[in-house]
Design an enzyme around this catalytic site. Structure first.
Site, PDB file in Angstrom:
ATOM      1  N   ARG A 295       6.126 -22.429   7.417  1.00  0.00           N
ATOM      2  CA  ARG A 295       6.637 -20.779   6.417  1.00  0.00           C
ATOM      3  C   ARG A 295       5.762 -21.376   4.639  1.00  0.00           C
ATOM      4  O   ARG A 295       6.687 -20.865   4.031  1.00  0.00           O
ATOM      5  CB  ARG A 295       7.675 -22.486   5.445  1.00  0.00           C
ATOM      6  CG  ARG A 295       8.967 -22.464   7.333  1.00  0.00           C
ATOM      7  CD  ARG A 295      10.279 -22.684   7.113  1.00  0.00           C
ATOM      8  NE  ARG A 295      11.063 -22.170   7.943  1.00  0.00           N
ATOM      9  CZ  ARG A 295      11.268 -23.131   9.056  1.00  0.00           C
ATOM     10  NH1 ARG A 295      10.885 -25.047   8.710  1.00  0.00           N
ATOM     11  NH2 ARG A 295      11.821 -22.706  10.099  1.00  0.00           N
TER      12      ARG A 295
ATOM     13  N   LYS B 173      -0.151  -8.252  -1.191  1.00  0.00           N
ATOM     14  CA  LYS B 173       0.554  -7.259  -0.144  1.00  0.00           C
ATOM     15  C   LYS B 173      -0.799  -7.940   1.273  1.00  0.00           C
ATOM     16  O   LYS B 173      -1.899  -8.005   1.453  1.00  0.00           O
ATOM     17  CB  LYS B 173       0.045  -5.570  -0.448  1.00  0.00           C
ATOM     18  CG  LYS B 173       0.805  -5.552  -1.250  1.00  0.00           C
ATOM     19  CD  LYS B 173       1.162  -3.647  -0.770  1.00  0.00           C
ATOM     20  CE  LYS B 173       2.109  -2.967  -1.980  1.00  0.00           C
ATOM     21  NZ  LYS B 173       1.972  -1.469  -1.369  1.00  0.00           N
TER      22      LYS B 173
ATOM     23  N   GLU C  71     -10.463   4.747  -4.214  1.00  0.00           N
ATOM     24  CA  GLU C  71      -9.740   3.461  -5.028  1.00  0.00           C
ATOM     25  C   GLU C  71      -9.819   4.108  -6.872  1.00  0.00           C
ATOM     26  O   GLU C  71      -8.989   3.661  -7.170  1.00  0.00           O
ATOM     27  CB  GLU C  71      -9.229   2.533  -4.711  1.00  0.00           C
ATOM     28  CG  GLU C  71      -8.859   2.824  -3.398  1.00  0.00           C
ATOM     29  CD  GLU C  71      -7.619   2.975  -2.636  1.00  0.00           C
ATOM     30  OE1 GLU C  71      -6.609   3.056  -3.866  1.00  0.00           O
ATOM     31  OE2 GLU C  71      -6.786   3.307  -1.143  1.00  0.00           O
TER      32      GLU C  71
ATOM     33  N   LYS D  75      -4.484  -2.982 -12.222  1.00  0.00           N
ATOM     34  CA  LYS D  75      -4.005  -3.669 -10.877  1.00  0.00           C
ATOM     35  C   LYS D  75      -3.626  -4.900 -11.207  1.00  0.00           C
ATOM     36  O   LYS D  75      -2.008  -4.838 -11.113  1.00  0.00           O
ATOM     37  CB  LYS D  75      -5.008  -3.694  -9.218  1.00  0.00           C
ATOM     38  CG  LYS D  75      -4.396  -4.391  -8.190  1.00  0.00           C
ATOM     39  CD  LYS D  75      -4.189  -3.367  -7.020  1.00  0.00           C
ATOM     40  CE  LYS D  75      -3.447  -3.889  -6.869  1.00  0.00           C
ATOM     41  NZ  LYS D  75      -4.028  -3.463  -4.729  1.00  0.00           N
TER      42      LYS D  75
ATOM     43  N   GLU E   3       6.916  -3.620  -5.703  1.00  0.00           N
ATOM     44  CA  GLU E   3       6.802  -2.067  -5.904  1.00  0.00           C
ATOM     45  C   GLU E   3       8.493  -1.791  -5.743  1.00  0.00           C
ATOM     46  O   GLU E   3       8.681  -0.691  -5.105  1.00  0.00           O
ATOM     47  CB  GLU E   3       6.003  -1.712  -4.018  1.00  0.00           C
ATOM     48  CG  GLU E   3       5.514  -0.489  -4.426  1.00  0.00           C
ATOM     49  CD  GLU E   3       4.888   0.014  -3.452  1.00  0.00           C
ATOM     50  OE1 GLU E   3       3.176  -0.639  -3.368  1.00  0.00           O
ATOM     51  OE2 GLU E   3       5.142   0.930  -2.552  1.00  0.00           O
TER      52      GLU E   3
ATOM     53  N   ARG F 203       4.395  -0.267  -9.311  1.00  0.00           N
ATOM     54  CA  ARG F 203       3.718  -0.533  -8.397  1.00  0.00           C
ATOM     55  C   ARG F 203       3.252   1.237  -7.445  1.00  0.00           C
ATOM     56  O   ARG F 203       2.347   1.504  -6.936  1.00  0.00           O
ATOM     57  CB  ARG F 203       3.949  -1.714  -8.148  1.00  0.00           C
ATOM     58  CG  ARG F 203       2.969  -1.438  -7.006  1.00  0.00           C
ATOM     59  CD  ARG F 203       2.662  -3.315  -6.129  1.00  0.00           C
ATOM     60  NE  ARG F 203       1.795  -3.341  -5.544  1.00  0.00           N
ATOM     61  CZ  ARG F 203       1.344  -4.866  -5.246  1.00  0.00           C
ATOM     62  NH1 ARG F 203       2.253  -5.620  -5.345  1.00  0.00           N
ATOM     63  NH2 ARG F 203       0.014  -4.556  -3.743  1.00  0.00           N
TER      64      ARG F 203
ATOM     65  N   ASN G  76      -0.053   4.331  -4.942  1.00  0.00           N
ATOM     66  CA  ASN G  76      -0.064   5.161  -3.937  1.00  0.00           C
ATOM     67  C   ASN G  76      -0.210   6.952  -3.926  1.00  0.00           C
ATOM     68  O   ASN G  76      -0.193   7.845  -3.599  1.00  0.00           O
ATOM     69  CB  ASN G  76       0.500   5.199  -3.717  1.00  0.00           C
ATOM     70  CG  ASN G  76       2.010   3.591  -3.217  1.00  0.00           C
ATOM     71  OD1 ASN G  76       0.773   3.473  -1.605  1.00  0.00           O
ATOM     72  ND2 ASN G  76       2.248   3.343  -3.747  1.00  0.00           N
TER      73      ASN G  76
ATOM     74  N   HIS H 187      -2.102   9.212   3.574  1.00  0.00           N
ATOM     75  CA  HIS H 187      -1.811   8.768   5.056  1.00  0.00           C
ATOM     76  C   HIS H 187      -1.347   9.464   6.034  1.00  0.00           C
ATOM     77  O   HIS H 187      -1.751   9.810   7.327  1.00  0.00           O
ATOM     78  CB  HIS H 187      -0.374   7.671   4.549  1.00  0.00           C
ATOM     79  CG  HIS H 187      -0.930   6.582   4.118  1.00  0.00           C
ATOM     80  ND1 HIS H 187      -0.378   5.495   3.409  1.00  0.00           N
ATOM     81  CD2 HIS H 187      -1.993   5.581   3.761  1.00  0.00           C
ATOM     82  CE1 HIS H 187      -0.386   4.739   2.799  1.00  0.00           C
ATOM     83  NE2 HIS H 187      -1.827   5.235   3.520  1.00  0.00           N
TER      84      HIS H 187
ATOM     85  N   HIS I  99      -9.824   5.756   5.608  1.00  0.00           N
ATOM     86  CA  HIS I  99      -9.100   5.523   4.429  1.00  0.00           C
ATOM     87  C   HIS I  99      -9.152   6.228   3.327  1.00  0.00           C
ATOM     88  O   HIS I  99      -8.770   7.352   2.377  1.00  0.00           O
ATOM     89  CB  HIS I  99      -8.473   3.812   4.658  1.00  0.00           C
ATOM     90  CG  HIS I  99      -7.645   3.665   3.026  1.00  0.00           C
ATOM     91  ND1 HIS I  99      -6.059   4.292   3.034  1.00  0.00           N
ATOM     92  CD2 HIS I  99      -7.849   3.137   1.857  1.00  0.00           C
ATOM     93  CE1 HIS I  99      -5.614   4.210   2.261  1.00  0.00           C
ATOM     94  NE2 HIS I  99      -6.325   3.602   1.339  1.00  0.00           N
TER      95      HIS I  99
HETATM   96  N1  GLY Z   1      -2.790  -1.356  -2.458  1.00  0.00           N
HETATM   97  C1  GLY Z   1      -1.346  -0.094  -3.038  1.00  0.00           C
HETATM   98  C2  GLY Z   1      -0.964  -1.799  -3.831  1.00  0.00           C
HETATM   99  O1  GLY Z   1      -1.464  -2.699  -3.612  1.00  0.00           O
HETATM  100  O2  GLY Z   1       0.338  -1.554  -4.404  1.00  0.00           O
END
Ligand code: GLY
Length: 359
Positions: free
Chosen positions: A121, A143, A185, A227, A237, A241, A245, A252, A264
């Site tokens: 957990r 993420k 990016e 970031k 998000e 956030r 994108n 995508h 990518h």
């Molecule tokens: N790669 C996009 C994010 O981390 O929100």
């Protein structure tokens, strides 16, 4: 060394950027006292390249450490790998006081973070990203997750690392296509957030492409600052956030329609230019601004046009099933000028059609 804080209250963590940092990780982990025992998770390529240096760095501080290796590539990013790693951790007797170390690119970070999120957990993990893409994007922000046959990244969790260690020197072993993936990016951050940074990228293109150390560290540090600021404001998000994108909604669709033959970063580059066309179609972005973004993207050797042979209807269907689409309606991050974007799902189907090259 640059240190950037991701401000998330009790779950805040530092991102450290320095040349040669890999050999210093043991000392830093001992000072932070994150755990007594560590398990490094890496793919077979990165384990061979950097596993020894990292393990020696921990051993030099008297820290005990194991290494678990999985086959390189996106094909490993699935529930089978997660189950296998969790079993290995259990067999090693890893408990809640131990910590995982993700050593590698985005796939390794996503897998390791997800195992850390669900094993017992939740146990601690740290990120040691070794690709530019992972250093400027995927290792920061929590993420984690895996792919399932129905789609990429469809299973996962938001789970923050305890620290991110970025060694700018490891980029010298990166294949050039991987470097380009990261650079897409990097350019994204300039367009969505920071015009001065965009100008810096334009002015220092050659040094960046040659991975000259003070410049590439400046680039990594600035991307991580942006970031970190975005994630601190909107970890899950819900709103801000989503600006990360930019280029990704259309990107995508391109990636998926090519059955992932288009990498990518290349797809994101095409997606950014396509998003600019949508923005121009909605009179949000001026032609000279759009042209400058395209020039910078192309200047770094990234593609700006969606290949005509890609199935247009397939791309449209991927747009509708994008995991971020709501009721089949995708949203788009559209620049209004370099350094500023707006988010909208109000884009006419005919305009999308036209931008995807519908005939
Ligand atoms: N790669 C996009 C994010 O981390 O929100």
């Amino acid at each position: 060394m640059k240190i950037i804080d991701v401000g998330l209250g009790k779950r805040s963590y530092p991102i450290m950027v320095a040349a040669g940092l890999l050999s210093e990780i043991g000392r830093d982990l001992r000072q932070r006292a994150v755990a007594k025992r560590y398990v490094v998770i890496a793919d077979d390529r990165v384990a061979g390249l950097y596993g020894k240096t990292l393990i020696e760095s921990l051993a030099s501080q008297g820290i005990s450490c194991e290494l678990l290796v999985f086959p390189r590539g996106e094909a490993s990013k699935n529930m089978t790998t997660i189950a296998r790693l969790a079993s290995s951790l259990a067999q090693l007797g890893v408990d809640r006081k131990d910590c995982l170390i993700a050593l590698g690119g985005g796939v390794t970070g996503d897998i390791t973070g997800f195992v850390a999120a669900i094993y017992m957990r939740g146990i601690a993990f740290v990120q040691v990203p070794t690709t530019l893409l992972a250093q400027v994007d995927s290792s920061v922000g929590g993420k984690t997750g895996v792919d399932i046959p129905e789609g990429k990244n469809l299973v996962g969790a938001f789970y923050q690392p305890r620290a991110v260690y970025i060694d700018s020197r490891v980029l010298s072993s990166l294949p050039s296509e991987e470097l380009l993936n990261g650079l897409a990016e990097v350019i994204k951050y300039g367009v969505i957030y920071d015009r001065d940074f965009f100008d810096f990228l334009d002015a220092n293109r050659e040094q960046i492409l040659q991975l000259q150390l003070p410049v590439i560290e400046e680039v990594i540090g600035r991307c991580c600052q942006i970031k970190a600021a975005v994630v601190a404001a909107d970890e899950k998000e819900a709103d801000l956030r989503r600006i990360l994108n930019y280029g990704h909604t259309l990107g995508h669709a391109v990636e998926a329609a090519s059955d992932f033959a288009i990498a990518h970063g290349m797809a994101v580059a095409m997606g950014m230019v396509a998003a600019n066309s949508l923005a121009q179609g909605k009179a949000l972005l001026s032609p000279p601004e759009a042209e400058r973004i395209s020039q910078v993207i192309a200047g770094f050797g990234l593609p700006v046009a969606i290949p005509r042979e890609l199935d247009h209807n397939l791309m449209k269907s991927f747009l509708k099933t994008d995991k971020k689409a709501v009721s089949g309606k995708p949203f788009f991050v559209l620049p209004t000028r370099i350094g500023q974007v707006t988010i909208t799902d109000d884009v006419a189907a005919e305009l999308i059609d036209q931008v995807l090259g519908g005939r």
